[in-house]
Scaffold this active site. Sequence first.
Site, PDB file in Angstrom:
ATOM      1  N   LYS A   1       0.848  -1.186   0.000  1.00  0.00           N
ATOM      2  CA  LYS A   1       0.000   0.000   0.000  1.00  0.00           C
ATOM      3  C   LYS A   1       0.887   1.240   0.000  1.00  0.00           C
ATOM      4  O   LYS A   1       2.014   1.143   0.516  1.00  0.00           O
ATOM      5  CB  LYS A   1      -0.950   0.017   1.188  1.00  0.00           C
TER       6      LYS A   1
ATOM      7  N   ASP B   1       0.382   8.744   3.797  1.00  0.00           N
ATOM      8  CA  ASP B   1       0.920   7.383   3.615  1.00  0.00           C
ATOM      9  C   ASP B   1       0.519   6.493   4.795  1.00  0.00           C
ATOM     10  O   ASP B   1      -0.086   5.434   4.580  1.00  0.00           O
ATOM     11  CB  ASP B   1       2.445   7.418   3.423  1.00  0.00           C
TER      12      ASP B   1
HETATM   13  P1  NAP Z   1      11.996   2.087   1.724  1.00  0.00           P
HETATM   14  O1  NAP Z   1      12.731   1.238   2.710  1.00  0.00           O
HETATM   15  O2  NAP Z   1      12.408   3.515   1.554  1.00  0.00           O
HETATM   16  O3  NAP Z   1      12.029   1.499   0.265  1.00  0.00           O
HETATM   17  C1  NAP Z   1      11.935   0.134  -0.057  1.00  0.00           C
HETATM   18  C2  NAP Z   1      12.935  -0.212  -1.158  1.00  0.00           C
HETATM   19  O4  NAP Z   1      12.478   0.230  -2.415  1.00  0.00           O
HETATM   20  C3  NAP Z   1      14.283   0.459  -0.987  1.00  0.00           C
HETATM   21  O5  NAP Z   1      15.083  -0.258  -0.092  1.00  0.00           O
HETATM   22  C4  NAP Z   1      14.828   0.485  -2.398  1.00  0.00           C
HETATM   23  O6  NAP Z   1      15.589  -0.657  -2.602  1.00  0.00           O
HETATM   24  C5  NAP Z   1      13.595   0.470  -3.269  1.00  0.00           C
HETATM   25  N1  NAP Z   1      13.452   1.769  -3.927  1.00  0.00           N
HETATM   26  C6  NAP Z   1      13.296   2.973  -3.339  1.00  0.00           C
HETATM   27  N2  NAP Z   1      13.173   3.940  -4.277  1.00  0.00           N
HETATM   28  C7  NAP Z   1      13.264   3.325  -5.462  1.00  0.00           C
HETATM   29  C8  NAP Z   1      13.239   3.773  -6.808  1.00  0.00           C
HETATM   30  N3  NAP Z   1      13.065   5.076  -7.109  1.00  0.00           N
HETATM   31  N4  NAP Z   1      13.348   2.866  -7.786  1.00  0.00           N
HETATM   32  C9  NAP Z   1      13.517   1.551  -7.492  1.00  0.00           C
HETATM   33  N5  NAP Z   1      13.573   1.071  -6.243  1.00  0.00           N
HETATM   34  C10 NAP Z   1      13.448   1.949  -5.247  1.00  0.00           C
HETATM   35  O7  NAP Z   1      10.432   2.070   2.002  1.00  0.00           O
HETATM   36  P2  NAP Z   1       9.535   1.133   2.941  1.00  0.00           P
HETATM   37  O8  NAP Z   1       9.359   1.767   4.265  1.00  0.00           O
HETATM   38  O9  NAP Z   1       9.997  -0.275   2.871  1.00  0.00           O
HETATM   39  O10 NAP Z   1       8.140   1.335   2.176  1.00  0.00           O
HETATM   40  C11 NAP Z   1       7.875   0.694   0.941  1.00  0.00           C
HETATM   41  C12 NAP Z   1       6.361   0.592   0.784  1.00  0.00           C
HETATM   42  O11 NAP Z   1       5.840  -0.120   1.925  1.00  0.00           O
HETATM   43  C13 NAP Z   1       5.665   1.965   0.777  1.00  0.00           C
HETATM   44  O12 NAP Z   1       4.624   1.957  -0.150  1.00  0.00           O
HETATM   45  C14 NAP Z   1       5.127   2.108   2.204  1.00  0.00           C
HETATM   46  O13 NAP Z   1       3.941   2.885   2.247  1.00  0.00           O
HETATM   47  C15 NAP Z   1       4.832   0.650   2.555  1.00  0.00           C
HETATM   48  N6  NAP Z   1       4.846   0.397   3.994  1.00  0.00           N
HETATM   49  C16 NAP Z   1       5.851   0.894   4.799  1.00  0.00           C
HETATM   50  C17 NAP Z   1       5.795   0.705   6.183  1.00  0.00           C
HETATM   51  C18 NAP Z   1       6.847   1.257   7.135  1.00  0.00           C
HETATM   52  O14 NAP Z   1       6.630   1.183   8.362  1.00  0.00           O
HETATM   53  N7  NAP Z   1       7.969   1.780   6.672  1.00  0.00           N
HETATM   54  C19 NAP Z   1       4.727  -0.021   6.738  1.00  0.00           C
HETATM   55  C20 NAP Z   1       3.772  -0.579   5.885  1.00  0.00           C
HETATM   56  C21 NAP Z   1       3.840  -0.357   4.527  1.00  0.00           C
HETATM   57  P3  NAP Z   1      16.921  -0.596  -3.472  1.00  0.00           P
HETATM   58  O15 NAP Z   1      17.436   0.814  -3.460  1.00  0.00           O
HETATM   59  O16 NAP Z   1      17.853  -1.550  -2.826  1.00  0.00           O
HETATM   60  O17 NAP Z   1      16.493  -1.035  -4.836  1.00  0.00           O
END
Ligand code: NAP
Length: 302
Positions: free
Chosen positions: A87, A165
């Site tokens: 999401k 978000d």
């Molecule tokens: P994150 O750690 O910043 O990003 C996840 C991964 O996506 C990064 O490690 C990166 O991996 C890749 N990425 C980032 N920008 C990118 C780009 N422009 N192009 C290609 N790959 C890219 O984020 P996250 O917290 O895991 O969140 C990811 C999703 O999960 C979001 O939609 C968020 O709303 C959802 N979510 C997050 C949480 C939370 O607590 N953080 C909870 C529930 C849901 P690489 O650079 O290694 O490719």
Amino acid sequence: MKIALVGIGKIAIDQHVPSIAASNDWELMATVSRSGTVEGVPAFNDLGTMLAERPDISAVSLCLPPVPRYEYAAACLKAGRHVMLEKPPGATLAEIHALNAIARDADVTLFATWHSRMAKGVHAAKAALAGKTIKHGHIDWKENVRQWHPDQDWVFEPGGMGVLDPGINALSIMTEVLPNPVHLQSAVLHTPSNRQTPIRAEMKFTSNVTASFDWLKEGEQTWEQRFTATDGTVVHLLDGGNRCVVDGEERALDALGEYPALYARMAELVKNGQSDVDLSPMVHVSDIMTLARREIAPAFDW
Ligand code: NAP
């Protein structure tokens, strides 16, 4: 069934990897990430290579931020893979409609997940409100962005949604448990002077439902919703939907938990040849962005 995880960041490591490991349905066969890896799992840094070299992997779970996700999802679906979207399912509504059409053409499953809907108390809250009329309600979703999104600048870039978000998690629960749909009447968004997306938001919906989202909450985090029906029933969801109190009585809950339940649901969808793409939480976010009055908040730095 064999699955690959794409975007090895915070949520992939915190939730997806352990949930797949605990699942009887899924086996993690590959990761795709520019920098992240999972110990013992073959790692690719390019999606196209993984899709070409691993035809045995039938499903892909995308854990990237919403803005880059469309291109990855479209490539997987066109390659005949079932796809699970974190999401919010995308950066815009139109791109998710487009993904839906691609999934239909390719005859594969598309699952736009809403992890908060799988929180343990949501089903009980929905059952307690079924068939009733909402008199009023209020949502408080107040957390610390520095704790949950450390240094993730994308959340403050266009398409990152800011406090909407985590707020979309609250809206995913609200749209699940209310017996009739509500729609937005007014909103105020507070955006830091040096950022593109809001850090605080207040909303007013029909049926006297209000909501308050804040991303600067220190100490105890608050994820609560309380709805009162015209017959006097009061449903209180706490801990992000993981506790449900109806008329002052705590409901005993027996559920898998958020991410294990998402992977169980994905397995069921694939086995039944179905998709599940409900955009109602995202419609509210889009309406908030369209209708809100804007206020400038103090600059935000990590
Ligand atoms: P994150 O750690 O910043 O990003 C996840 C991964 O996506 C990064 O490690 C990166 O991996 C890749 N990425 C980032 N920008 C990118 C780009 N422009 N192009 C290609 N790959 C890219 O984020 P996250 O917290 O895991 O969140 C990811 C999703 O999960 C979001 O939609 C968020 O709303 C959802 N979510 C997050 C949480 C939370 O607590 N953080 C909870 C529930 C849901 P690489 O650079 O290694 O490719």
